[in-house]
Design an enzyme around this catalytic site. Structure first.
Site, PDB file in Angstrom:
ATOM      1  N   HIS A 286       0.840  -1.210   0.000  1.00  0.00           N
ATOM      2  CA  HIS A 286       0.000   0.000   0.000  1.00  0.00           C
ATOM      3  C   HIS A 286       0.871   1.255   0.000  1.00  0.00           C
ATOM      4  CE1 HIS A 286      -3.671   2.340   1.206  1.00  0.00           C
ATOM      5  NE2 HIS A 286      -2.740   3.137   1.717  1.00  0.00           N
ATOM      6  N   GLU A 287       1.786   1.325   0.955  1.00  0.00           N
ATOM      7  CA  GLU A 287       2.649   2.515   1.044  1.00  0.00           C
ATOM      8  C   GLU A 287       3.600   2.576  -0.150  1.00  0.00           C
ATOM      9  OE1 GLU A 287       1.679   4.642   3.012  1.00  0.00           O
ATOM     10  OE2 GLU A 287       0.478   3.380   4.353  1.00  0.00           O
TER      11      GLU A 287
ATOM     12  N   GLU B 272      -4.499   7.933  -3.148  1.00  0.00           N
ATOM     13  CA  GLU B 272      -5.006   6.656  -2.624  1.00  0.00           C
ATOM     14  C   GLU B 272      -5.327   5.671  -3.732  1.00  0.00           C
ATOM     15  OE1 GLU B 272      -5.100   5.352   0.339  1.00  0.00           O
ATOM     16  OE2 GLU B 272      -4.194   7.145   1.202  1.00  0.00           O
TER      17      GLU B 272
ATOM     18  N   HIS C 113       1.907   4.494  -2.894  1.00  0.00           N
ATOM     19  CA  HIS C 113       2.077   5.943  -2.688  1.00  0.00           C
ATOM     20  C   HIS C 113       3.465   6.382  -3.146  1.00  0.00           C
ATOM     21  CE1 HIS C 113      -1.585   6.999  -0.605  1.00  0.00           C
ATOM     22  NE2 HIS C 113      -1.393   6.123   0.368  1.00  0.00           N
TER      23      HIS C 113
END
Length: 504
Positions: A269-270, A299, A273
């Site tokens: 997830h990170e 996101e 980003h």
């Protein structure tokens, strides 16, 4: 004295924005340090330092000279003479200036210090299940937010002005409609899955040493294209990514020995980003456009990489062998069982651990609570009770304590009201982007199954990453998909995936 030319004013404006970006980068390092192991005894002083530097940055952004430069550069003739990049930069600065100018610097400094202190208090209160200690800090943060809303002004709903800060143009009216349509699809789908026999996922709680989790996290980040020469991975309480500049984008994750899924998907997830921030065009460095264009678009990238790629069958067909090699505790678990386990649909208490289907219900709960807080329909003191009631209503489960309930997220302690809807908007953007990417890259599934992410990353860079904030959210989705945001892509994706997994 000769009047300054447009070129001279532009040069001065660019120098001023570059100085502001330098302050932002310094603050980013300080915040990162606070969340990744700074000595506890130094946190109170660190909060004061952050307050001072943030106030200096705030003063630069609202200075009389900034106002004069923006006034000159936004005059029609001058504005039309600027390049596309400079027009967009000036437009963004003018919006921020008009908003920030309404807040007195002394008030802003007190708020920044409070928010920094509140985050540190939250970090202590959460594991101790101690809402009472955190409550007075949160009450002050909420009070400041209400004061800011009055200073900024608002339209139909007080909450609109907070939404606009994270997703320009978003309103309560629009979100209510989008969330309503999403809920109509999600609720019956979740109910249909609940009626099926539960998956056997007990093996997901096998203990995995932190070192093995870290090794696989680093391995998978490199595989998807994260550049460790321009970043690093560190543990923290609540995972986040910090983009200081494209050459320094840091990610964090959380290791829990009996929940390897937590670090695995937090890392991806990170990493999503970070891929965005690492691939912003070098031409934007030093400008206010050297970042993602909105939290919803940002996101979309974390959710796209975490869920639509990272939880897909082709992904695990390629990487499950590597996972078993690095994490031998799963050596006897078949890949198909693991794939279904990481996509299990089951109402849960923790947002960050929620499955794709129920995740949006977690966001809707926070959205409703925030609206009520900002419109004086709910008091901070009543938050735990309201939180628990909504979890019962939306998910059919009730938190046994505040650590697993109202204290689980860091966002409110730092004043991040209006942020949560970005997560669901990100899911919607991501599904629409995936549809467009599959059309543009016919070998998409084969590429993922072979661990070939270069074509995917190149396409995302061309369509999204390289532009930074040069494009608005609306322009980004049109650039990607040729149309405005359409939430039906998300419901189509979710129905197809989970009907197959659960044989509905």
């Amino acid at each position: 004295m000769r009047m300054a030319t447009i070129e001279q004013r532009l040069a001065e404006y660019l120098e001023l924005t570059k100085k502001m970006k330098s302050y932002e980068e310094a603050l980013g390092v300080l915040y990162w340090d606070m969340r990744t192991g700074a000595p506890r005894k130094g946190l109170e002083t660190r909060a004061e330092v952050i307050g001072v530097l943030s106030t200096e940055l705030f003063k630069l952004s609202t200075s009389d000279r900034m106002g004069e430069l923006l006034a000159a550069l936004t005059e029609p003739a001058a504005f039309e003479s600027l390049s596309r990049l400079h027009r967009r930069s000036v437009t963004e600065s003018k919006k921020d200036y008009d908003r920030s100018k309404k807040i007195p610097p002394e008030m802003y400094q007190k708020y920044v210090v409070l928010a920094s202190q509140a985050e540190s208090v939250w970090e202590e209160a959460k594991p101790n299940n101690d809402f009472a200690t955190f409550r007075p800090y949160l009450e002050q943060v909420v009070d400041y937010q209400k004061q800011f809303i009055e200073l900024w002004g608002y339209g139909e709903n007080k909450y609109d002005t907070l939404l606009d800060a994270y997703e320009p143009g978003m309103t309560v009216t629009k979100l209510d409609a989008v969330f309503g349509a999403l809920r109509e699809t999600l609720v019956p789908l979740v109910a249909a899955i609940a009626a099926k026999p539960a998956l056997d996922t007990a093996f997901m709680n096998r203990k995995v040493p932190t070192e093995q989790q870290r090794a696989f996290s680093e391995f998978i980040l490199k595989e998807i294209g994260y550049d460790f020469a321009a970043g690093r991975l560190d543990p923290t309480t609540h995972p986040f990514a910090t983009g200081l500049n494209p050459g320094d984008v840091r990610v964090t994750t959380r290791y829990i020995e009996d929940d390897v899924k937590n670090s695995l998907f937090s890392t991806i997830h990170e990493g999503g980003h970070a891929l965005y921030e690492q691939n912003v065009s070098p031409a934007l460095i030093g400008t206010n456009l050297c970042t993602g264009t909105s939290m919803g678009i940002h996101e979309s990238q974390s959710r796209l990489w975490e869920n639509m790629i990272g939880r897909s069958r082709p992904f695990w067909e390629r990487y499950y062998g590597d996972f078993q090699r690095i994490v031998p505790a799963f050596a006897d678990v078949p890949m198909e069982d693991f794939y279904r386990a990481v996509n299990e649909v089951k109402p849960s208490l923790i947002r960050t651990e929620a499955d794709e289907l129920t995740y949006n219900l977690h966001i809707m709960i926070r959205y409703e609570l925030e609206k009520r807080l900002m419109n004086d329909e709910l008091q901070v003191a009543d938050l735990p009770e309201a939180w628990n009631a909504m979890y019962k209503e939306y998910l059919g489960i009730e938190p046994p304590n505040d650590e697993l309930g109202v204290l689980q997220d860091v966002h409110w302690s730092g004043g991040g009201f209006g942020y949560f809807p970005s997560y669901s908007l990100g899911n919607m953007y991501a599904a629409q982007m995936m549809d467009a990417m599959r059309a543009a890259l016919p070998t998409f599934d084969a590429d993922v199954a072979a661990g070939r992410f270069d074509p995917i990353k190149a396409w995302l860079t061309e369509k999204i990453y390289t532009h930074g904030k040069l494009l608005t959210p609306s322009e980004v989705i049109r650039n990607v998909a040729g149309a405005e945001l359409d939430p039906t892509y998300l419901t189509t994706y979710l129905e197809a995936k989970y009907k197959e997994i659960y044989a509905l």
